[in-house]
Write a protein that holds these residues in place. Sequence first.
Motif, PDB file in Angstrom:
ATOM      1  N   TRP A  92      31.778  28.290  36.486  1.00  0.00           N
ATOM      2  CA  TRP A  92      31.825  28.339  35.021  1.00  0.00           C
ATOM      3  C   TRP A  92      32.770  27.290  34.445  1.00  0.00           C
ATOM      4  O   TRP A  92      32.517  26.718  33.384  1.00  0.00           O
ATOM      5  N   ASP A  93      33.874  27.018  35.157  1.00  0.00           N
ATOM      6  CA  ASP A  93      34.881  26.092  34.634  1.00  0.00           C
ATOM      7  C   ASP A  93      34.481  24.623  34.776  1.00  0.00           C
ATOM      8  O   ASP A  93      35.176  23.741  34.278  1.00  0.00           O
ATOM      9  N   LYS A  94      33.340  24.368  35.418  1.00  0.00           N
ATOM     10  CA  LYS A  94      32.860  22.992  35.537  1.00  0.00           C
ATOM     11  C   LYS A  94      31.955  22.598  34.371  1.00  0.00           C
ATOM     12  O   LYS A  94      31.648  21.426  34.184  1.00  0.00           O
ATOM     13  N   PHE A  95      31.526  23.595  33.596  1.00  0.00           N
ATOM     14  CA  PHE A  95      30.678  23.320  32.442  1.00  0.00           C
ATOM     15  C   PHE A  95      31.541  22.964  31.236  1.00  0.00           C
ATOM     16  O   PHE A  95      32.532  23.632  30.956  1.00  0.00           O
ATOM     17  N   THR A  96      31.145  21.932  30.526  1.00  0.00           N
ATOM     18  CA  THR A  96      31.911  21.488  29.365  1.00  0.00           C
ATOM     19  C   THR A  96      31.404  22.089  28.060  1.00  0.00           C
ATOM     20  O   THR A  96      32.103  22.059  27.047  1.00  0.00           O
TER      21      THR A  96
ATOM     22  N   TYR B 177      25.894  39.680  32.690  1.00  0.00           N
ATOM     23  CA  TYR B 177      26.532  39.582  31.381  1.00  0.00           C
ATOM     24  C   TYR B 177      27.967  39.071  31.473  1.00  0.00           C
ATOM     25  O   TYR B 177      28.811  39.408  30.657  1.00  0.00           O
ATOM     26  N   LYS B 178      28.202  38.244  32.473  1.00  0.00           N
ATOM     27  CA  LYS B 178      29.470  37.529  32.591  1.00  0.00           C
ATOM     28  C   LYS B 178      29.223  36.073  32.173  1.00  0.00           C
ATOM     29  O   LYS B 178      28.079  35.600  32.208  1.00  0.00           O
ATOM     30  N   PRO B 179      30.261  35.347  31.759  1.00  0.00           N
ATOM     31  CA  PRO B 179      30.064  33.933  31.435  1.00  0.00           C
ATOM     32  C   PRO B 179      29.314  33.236  32.560  1.00  0.00           C
ATOM     33  O   PRO B 179      29.620  33.448  33.741  1.00  0.00           O
ATOM     34  N   VAL B 180      28.311  32.458  32.207  1.00  0.00           N
ATOM     35  CA  VAL B 180      27.443  31.862  33.221  1.00  0.00           C
ATOM     36  C   VAL B 180      28.275  31.054  34.224  1.00  0.00           C
ATOM     37  O   VAL B 180      29.154  30.281  33.853  1.00  0.00           O
ATOM     38  N   GLY B 181      28.006  31.301  35.518  1.00  0.00           N
ATOM     39  CA  GLY B 181      28.767  30.636  36.573  1.00  0.00           C
ATOM     40  C   GLY B 181      29.916  31.459  37.111  1.00  0.00           C
ATOM     41  O   GLY B 181      30.584  31.031  38.058  1.00  0.00           O
ATOM     42  N   LEU B 182      30.151  32.645  36.551  1.00  0.00           N
ATOM     43  CA  LEU B 182      31.266  33.498  36.987  1.00  0.00           C
ATOM     44  C   LEU B 182      30.745  34.716  37.736  1.00  0.00           C
ATOM     45  O   LEU B 182      29.863  35.429  37.253  1.00  0.00           O
ATOM     46  N   ASP B 183      31.322  34.977  38.917  1.00  0.00           N
ATOM     47  CA  ASP B 183      31.001  36.184  39.677  1.00  0.00           C
ATOM     48  C   ASP B 183      32.184  37.141  39.579  1.00  0.00           C
ATOM     49  O   ASP B 183      33.254  36.873  40.119  1.00  0.00           O
ATOM     50  N   SER B 184      32.000  38.237  38.891  1.00  0.00           N
ATOM     51  CA  SER B 184      33.068  39.222  38.756  1.00  0.00           C
ATOM     52  C   SER B 184      32.477  40.565  38.355  1.00  0.00           C
ATOM     53  O   SER B 184      31.526  40.625  37.580  1.00  0.00           O
ATOM     54  N   LYS B 185      33.063  41.629  38.911  1.00  0.00           N
ATOM     55  CA  LYS B 185      32.703  42.980  38.485  1.00  0.00           C
ATOM     56  C   LYS B 185      33.699  43.513  37.453  1.00  0.00           C
ATOM     57  O   LYS B 185      33.536  44.619  36.956  1.00  0.00           O
ATOM     58  N   GLU B 186      34.718  42.705  37.176  1.00  0.00           N
ATOM     59  CA  GLU B 186      35.749  43.121  36.239  1.00  0.00           C
ATOM     60  C   GLU B 186      35.322  42.849  34.802  1.00  0.00           C
ATOM     61  O   GLU B 186      34.491  41.973  34.527  1.00  0.00           O
TER      62      GLU B 186
END
Length: 226
Positions: A97-101, A158-167
């Motif tokens: 996710w942090d690679k997308f501008t 439903y997490k920001p695209v590119g992010l893997d989290s259950k939190e």
Amino acid sequence: MPTFTSTQLQQFKLEAKNKSRATGIPRRQALDERAHALGFSNWALLMKNASPGDEPPRFKFSRSDDDMRAALRKVAGAVYSISGRNVPAGIDVPDIWDKFTAPSHAVEFAIDYLTTILNVPRFKVGFNSKAFWEMRLWLPYGLQNVGGIGQILVNRYYKPVGLDSKEWVKYEEYPRLMTNVTADAMKLFSHSETGQGHLYGLSPWRSRKAAQDYLGRLQALRSVLR
């Protein structure tokens, strides 16, 4: 004076375009208001004094046909043992996710991904394959409303695209994936049965036809975000 990358300037223009659509004010006025928020008296002065700074190479999806075929195969021995994440242990799907501008950047990445996977002659995405999890986490499921701000591009969880989290995550902490698309513009790319803002009903990993339909809606979304 501050400097901005070309990607940032494009994002400022998109924000002004969306504001113009939403409020009915002239595009030039929306640009001037965006420039004023950045400390300039008008858009022309911003462009004159804030030339694009250096920026790293744009993050893009690239994979050979052979590597994509390998990614479609089920990974033997994958087990659900990673706390806080969806991807099973043994399958490498990093957060990107942090690679997308900007949202448009994430959509371009997704289009490249779909184009590559559709080049594989035998389209069959194995459950617990690398591609299965990449598509669920890296590719957009839709635009999720963020109260009073706009929308954020989210993945299937439903997490920001590119992010893997259950939190639980606070969408406002991911501004680079935020946009502001009007209701009329959403109709241009939304899946009619799933609902406004959603890009697919039948998951694109289910069949070639579903992936092709999804690719078409991604391309429509790209046009909206330009």
